[in-house]
Write an enzyme that holds these catalytic residues in place. Sequence first.
Site, PDB file in Angstrom:
ATOM      1  N   TYR A   1       0.852  -1.198   0.000  1.00 17.70           N
ATOM      2  CA  TYR A   1       0.000   0.000   0.000  1.00 17.70           C
ATOM      3  C   TYR A   1       0.890   1.252   0.000  1.00 17.70           C
ATOM      4  O   TYR A   1       1.695   1.422   0.920  1.00 17.70           O
ATOM      5  CB  TYR A   1      -0.889  -0.053   1.237  1.00 17.70           C
ATOM      6  CG  TYR A   1      -1.565   1.225   1.667  1.00 17.70           C
ATOM      7  CD1 TYR A   1      -1.433   1.681   2.970  1.00 17.70           C
ATOM      8  CD2 TYR A   1      -2.373   1.960   0.796  1.00 17.70           C
ATOM      9  CE1 TYR A   1      -2.068   2.845   3.397  1.00 17.70           C
ATOM     10  CE2 TYR A   1      -3.010   3.119   1.211  1.00 17.70           C
ATOM     11  CZ  TYR A   1      -2.851   3.561   2.505  1.00 17.70           C
ATOM     12  OH  TYR A   1      -3.472   4.699   2.929  1.00 17.70           O
TER      13      TYR A   1
ATOM     14  N   ASP B   1      -1.501  -6.095   9.319  1.00 22.33           N
ATOM     15  CA  ASP B   1      -2.580  -5.179   8.991  1.00 22.33           C
ATOM     16  C   ASP B   1      -3.670  -5.997   8.329  1.00 22.33           C
ATOM     17  O   ASP B   1      -3.536  -6.419   7.172  1.00 22.33           O
ATOM     18  CB  ASP B   1      -2.054  -4.069   8.060  1.00 22.33           C
ATOM     19  CG  ASP B   1      -3.117  -3.017   7.774  1.00 22.33           C
ATOM     20  OD1 ASP B   1      -2.774  -1.937   7.263  1.00 22.33           O
ATOM     21  OD2 ASP B   1      -4.309  -3.271   8.043  1.00 22.33           O
TER      22      ASP B   1
ATOM     23  N   ILE C   1      -6.845  -5.090   7.649  1.00 20.79           N
ATOM     24  CA  ILE C   1      -7.907  -4.151   7.328  1.00 20.79           C
ATOM     25  C   ILE C   1      -8.893  -4.700   6.307  1.00 20.79           C
ATOM     26  O   ILE C   1     -10.051  -4.291   6.261  1.00 20.79           O
ATOM     27  CB  ILE C   1      -7.323  -2.803   6.866  1.00 20.79           C
ATOM     28  CG1 ILE C   1      -8.389  -1.706   6.852  1.00 20.79           C
ATOM     29  CG2 ILE C   1      -6.660  -2.959   5.498  1.00 20.79           C
ATOM     30  CD1 ILE C   1      -7.847  -0.328   6.496  1.00 20.79           C
TER      31      ILE C   1
ATOM     32  N   LYS D   1     -12.745  -0.206   5.305  1.00 19.53           N
ATOM     33  CA  LYS D   1     -12.877  -1.024   4.092  1.00 19.53           C
ATOM     34  C   LYS D   1     -14.040  -1.996   4.197  1.00 19.53           C
ATOM     35  O   LYS D   1     -14.918  -2.022   3.345  1.00 19.53           O
ATOM     36  CB  LYS D   1     -11.581  -1.805   3.842  1.00 19.53           C
ATOM     37  CG  LYS D   1     -10.343  -0.935   3.832  1.00 19.53           C
ATOM     38  CD  LYS D   1     -10.356   0.098   2.710  1.00 19.53           C
ATOM     39  CE  LYS D   1      -9.107   0.961   2.738  1.00 19.53           C
ATOM     40  NZ  LYS D   1      -9.152   2.030   1.725  1.00 19.53           N
TER      41      LYS D   1
END
Lengths: 465, 446
Positions: free
Chosen positions: B152, B237, B239, B281
């Site tokens: 990312y 992470d 997410i 998200k």
Amino acid sequence: MGGKLLLLDASPEAPPPLSQVATSGAHGEDSPYFAGWKAYDQDPYHVIFNPSGVIQMGLAENQVSFDLLEGYLREHPEAAGWGGAGAGAGSGVASFRDNALFQDYHGLKAFRKAMASFMEKIRGGKARFDPDRIVLTAGATAANELLTFILANPGDALLIPTPYYPGFDRDLRWRTGVNIVPVHCDSANGFQVTVAALQAAYEEADAAGMRVRGVLLTNPSNPLGTTVKRSVLEDVLDFVARKNIHLISDEIYSGSVFTAPDLVSVAELVESRARRGDSGIAERVHIVYSLSKDMGLPGFRVGVVYSYSDAVVTTARRMSSFTLVSSQTQKTLAAMLSDAAFADAYIRTNRERLRERHDHIVAGLARAGVPCLRGNAGLFVWMDMRRRLDEATVAGELRLWDRMLHEVKLNISPGSSCHCSEPGWFRVCFANMSLATLDVALARMSRFLHKWNKYNNTARTALEK
Amino acid sequence: MGGRLLASSQPEPPLSDIARSPAHGEDSPYFAGWRAYDEDPYDPVTNPSGVIQMGLAENQVSFDLLEAYLREYLEASDCGVGFRENALFQDYHGLNSFRTAMASFMETIRGGKARFDPNRIVLTAGATAANELLSFILANPGDALLVPTPYYPGFDRDLRWRTGVNIVPVHCRSDTGFQVTARALQAAYDEAVVAGARVRGVVLTNPSNPLGTTVERAVLEGIVDFVARNDIHLISDEIYSGSVFATPDLVSVAEVVEERVLHGDNRGVAARVHVVYSLSKDLGLPGFRVGVVYSYNDAVVAAARRMSSFTLVSSQTQQTLVAMLSDAAFNAAYVRANRARLRERHEHVVAGLAHVGVSCLRSNAGLFVWVDMRLLLDEATVSGELKLWRRVITEAKLNVSPGSSCHCSEPGWFRMCFANMSVETLDVALQRLSCFMERWNKYTRK
């Protein structure tokens, strides 16, 4: 299972180390300021269930005007929600989808405009605020830290007049690595900042090998509850110009000025200097604001960095990604603060109520024989207990504070936790409780001082004999 | 008057190194594409030839489910009752009920394969803040975090900008489906050591952004072993954990920690593991700023909690979401429906791309596909990729994210988002890509 670490016979390896920031004490929670809170948490006053508990007078909250906010929301339920049938584009009611998706670090335009307008009203129209210079952060805590990251490098220094808000030790220093050098103020002149004190602090930083990057002023002052005099503010501006450094003016209590003299905001001075041809000063000046005190909304996390420097605005905006205000909250408050009639009425009424509370506590303390610094703003008084110290030292002050906490059962903030260089002063909050509770606190003070007076008079008489 | 600066002869006082550093990342192509979109945004009616935004990983497919629930809740709740307490609530522990709800939601997402203790949940204003917080807590300025590529683009800012911590990439390649290999991890570790940077941890994104794939169990176990062996941390992470729509199921690091603890955990793995989550998200609520740091390490939880003072979640938002996320039936139904809709979208995009001769990495999660455009490069370099990317933006009018902005070591891959627009718009995008490919085929055949 989740998270419960089993104790093992085979000794597990030591956990991997954390960073210096994580293990430093600069989070500040070991100071007396927080020790008092802990005592309160363990034995909190309640009028029915715990009438002898500790009364919290160390928390600068504004609880006197909630009914005004609640009233607005009852009359305008659409402010807190996203509307019923027919809501959405064109209906004038922000759609849920758009609001939920909005994470633009510029912030909701309508909200920035509402904040700018609110800040103007607070200053009685004496200064203008450009919504495009408003950067939103999750509270003033974040705003102050953000500015520190932007204006100073690790090891640099910010000059801060004492006494100051204990949270600054964490907010300005912890993750930034920036130092605070105190600018000593004392009661001889009502704790106003002097050029001599500024210069002394500057030289002290210099001698310690620290590069001074700015001055941070809180106006109105926490913990003093006073506004900064116009001439002092002018001197501070001249000083930062002379030294080519920045000025951060934390005006979080600007809406709580309830008595003359009126607030003189640094925004006013920037504008008046520009009119006189001095526009260079503007780029040094940055204002912090929040709705946590004036509106009593600390939970909603609404802070502002306002800067006259384009580079600072741009950088602050980018950095605010780490601390954005909930779009839901922006939307709710945009509606409320854009309502000019509501905003005017709120500011006016809030001031009146704070003035009443202030006068009430000052009178009550006076009757008990305790003077306060003459204050005209804020949610607290700066109480003078110097005469009641066994010795005029920090240790003496903390001994008295300990008695206040454990005998009188009042959590007040000792001046040393605010870095005051004169022992014996205490910050006492008056807006975070009902009037009835305030009277209980005043009665306790009164009894305590009555006993103290008696004891000291007896002792003195004994000595004289 | 407000803010209009007149020309000044006095020098402006300098800003900090952090303020002047480019590590905010906004000069990368990732953001250049956004600017192209901002200047010429697609609208089916008012601007049908505008740029279609396929570079924004938002989840817009399940709003109706949230909206219905929240509107009902807000209408039912009296705006006055509890307002005062909620408005005053700024405790960095966060609302108890909200932490409990978040823990429960995270468990639902993992099908109950791991438990989450609400007291280990620290709330932050978004995962952006959570990742930065952990970077501040686990590493000193100059230290290094190992991050598998492609990653990312925001990490360059989130992990490095204000912290002064370095990212050392762990290079992953398509020949292993971009999965992390032990050799790549070791190579990155060695590179950091040679550069004089002390390695403090590995940052894994699982499911991966931009790949859209879950991390294989064996790979995850290998990474956990690696961090234990090297006495470092692991940030996972997760997410996108609620967006796994096809097998294999997500294997969360939480599962791995629990299994190891159950079997004795004599390497002290748990204290090294920290999970990041967010509602931006899975729930499509990026504006509400709800992020989580979850740590099995007490000292990290304590430090993170204190540090969260700089980035608290609005108490209003915590209160609004608590009823919904505490509702087990709602959670289960939402996760199920959201997955199904994402799966549909994903299959639609993959089929559409295949139809015009473009393949993607086989993926099972996320809000995007990892598109293979290597054959279209005039040369297999970053500049070749950026040339192609500019053509896609200006000719096909699609903003997709070039792999180089994600630090991918293989040029020619692009991340294409599919959940931030209507199906109609998606079809317009596929149609444009079809024309673009047709022209390219014609041109190369000559």
